[in-house]
Design a protein around this motif. Sequence first.
Motif, PDB file in Angstrom:
ATOM      1  N   GLY A   1      -7.481   5.914  -8.801  1.00 17.72           N
ATOM      2  CA  GLY A   1      -7.921   4.662  -9.416  1.00 17.72           C
ATOM      3  C   GLY A   1      -9.281   4.731 -10.052  1.00 17.72           C
ATOM      4  O   GLY A   1      -9.640   3.867 -10.851  1.00 17.72           O
ATOM      5  N   LYS A   2     -10.064   5.761  -9.721  1.00 18.01           N
ATOM      6  CA  LYS A   2     -11.382   5.919 -10.324  1.00 18.01           C
ATOM      7  C   LYS A   2     -11.287   6.560 -11.690  1.00 18.01           C
ATOM      8  O   LYS A   2     -11.928   6.117 -12.655  1.00 18.01           O
TER       9      LYS A   2
ATOM     10  N   ARG B   1      -9.352   6.591   0.849  1.00 19.33           N
ATOM     11  CA  ARG B   1      -9.739   6.344  -0.537  1.00 19.33           C
ATOM     12  C   ARG B   1     -11.236   6.476  -0.803  1.00 19.33           C
ATOM     13  O   ARG B   1     -11.650   7.259  -1.658  1.00 19.33           O
TER      14      ARG B   1
ATOM     15  N   THR C   1      -6.933   1.090 -13.384  1.00 19.96           N
ATOM     16  CA  THR C   1      -6.933   1.065 -11.928  1.00 19.96           C
ATOM     17  C   THR C   1      -5.525   1.181 -11.355  1.00 19.96           C
ATOM     18  O   THR C   1      -4.975   0.227 -10.792  1.00 19.96           O
ATOM     19  N   PRO C   2      -4.897   2.337 -11.500  1.00 18.31           N
ATOM     20  CA  PRO C   2      -3.618   2.557 -10.817  1.00 18.31           C
ATOM     21  C   PRO C   2      -3.834   2.462  -9.311  1.00 18.31           C
ATOM     22  O   PRO C   2      -4.679   3.162  -8.753  1.00 18.31           O
ATOM     23  N   HIS C   3      -3.086   1.590  -8.684  1.00 19.63           N
ATOM     24  CA  HIS C   3      -3.401   1.166  -7.316  1.00 19.63           C
ATOM     25  C   HIS C   3      -2.468   1.806  -6.291  1.00 19.63           C
ATOM     26  O   HIS C   3      -2.910   2.493  -5.379  1.00 19.63           O
TER      27      HIS C   3
ATOM     28  N   ALA D   1      -2.312   8.542  -7.122  1.00 23.83           N
ATOM     29  CA  ALA D   1      -2.899   7.685  -8.149  1.00 23.83           C
ATOM     30  C   ALA D   1      -4.403   7.642  -7.930  1.00 23.83           C
ATOM     31  O   ALA D   1      -4.867   7.193  -6.878  1.00 23.83           O
TER      32      ALA D   1
ATOM     33  N   ASN E   1      -8.413   6.775 -13.385  1.00 25.12           N
ATOM     34  CA  ASN E   1      -7.285   6.175 -14.107  1.00 25.12           C
ATOM     35  C   ASN E   1      -6.265   7.245 -14.505  1.00 25.12           C
ATOM     36  O   ASN E   1      -5.812   7.316 -15.647  1.00 25.12           O
TER      37      ASN E   1
ATOM     38  N   GLU F   1      -0.561  -1.178 -11.409  1.00 21.23           N
ATOM     39  CA  GLU F   1      -1.955  -1.206 -11.851  1.00 21.23           C
ATOM     40  C   GLU F   1      -2.600  -2.548 -11.513  1.00 21.23           C
ATOM     41  O   GLU F   1      -2.026  -3.600 -11.800  1.00 21.23           O
TER      42      GLU F   1
ATOM     43  N   PHE G   1      -5.889   6.334  -4.431  1.00 24.13           N
ATOM     44  CA  PHE G   1      -5.522   4.953  -4.117  1.00 24.13           C
ATOM     45  C   PHE G   1      -4.105   4.899  -3.553  1.00 24.13           C
ATOM     46  O   PHE G   1      -3.825   4.168  -2.614  1.00 24.13           O
TER      47      PHE G   1
ATOM     48  N   GLU H   1      -8.001   5.777 -19.056  1.00 27.15           N
ATOM     49  CA  GLU H   1      -8.149   4.334 -19.025  1.00 27.15           C
ATOM     50  C   GLU H   1      -7.668   3.721 -20.326  1.00 27.15           C
ATOM     51  O   GLU H   1      -8.011   4.182 -21.418  1.00 27.15           O
TER      52      GLU H   1
END
Length: 216
Positions: free
Chosen positions: A157-158, A118, A187-189, A155, A160, A203, A142, A178
């Motif tokens: 996360g930076k 990541r 922030t999709p994790h 995903a 979105n 998220e 992520f 976002e």
Amino acid sequence: MGTGHGLAVDPEGNVWVTDTGHHLVFKFSPEGKLLLALGQSDKPGTGENQFDKPTHTAFGSNGDVFVTDGYGNSRIVRLNSDGKFIQEWGKAGAGPGEFKSPHAAIVDNMGRLLVCDRDNQRIQIFSQDGMLLETWSGYTPFGIAIDGHGMVFTADGKLNQISQLDSKGMIVRSWGKEGVEPGQFKTPHLITADKSGNLYVAEVGGRRLQMLKRRQ
């Protein structure tokens, strides 16, 4: 359980959960019975029976388990289906085969292990015995998923966003931005896919799970 982080289902339907709070990996039956508890509770480390904030699990077709270990350590730990240590690889860094927050992983249809490195903003692809095969870059992965058609999704996360990748790791298409509206992300994790190709996105910022239906 201290802090449940990664959730994954193996080919037999068992549920694996990583606990970043107590540095443990749990295996549950489909009915919720605890089958295995791996690691040493509240004793992080680099030993064969230790983890340090493990983040996720992936599974080989032979039952082997790959743990991304993770937030504390910077390695992949390979276990058999009974939780016995087989091997490990990786260390902190940005070079080939090194990691900075190995956050999630999945085994693809060719038997390769795709690891979301990541914070190095790349996906590293390994054989199941740890040989580096390819490196894909251009996103902050992520989470990663492969649907029943073999399509790879990540995903980011930076940004979105959710992105679909081709066989070379290039982005085919992306969607999302976002926000808190349906189809937007905060922030999709982690991400997974079902056999029909629908995606499920967890998220962190949005504190929700969204299901994205596969386009026909």
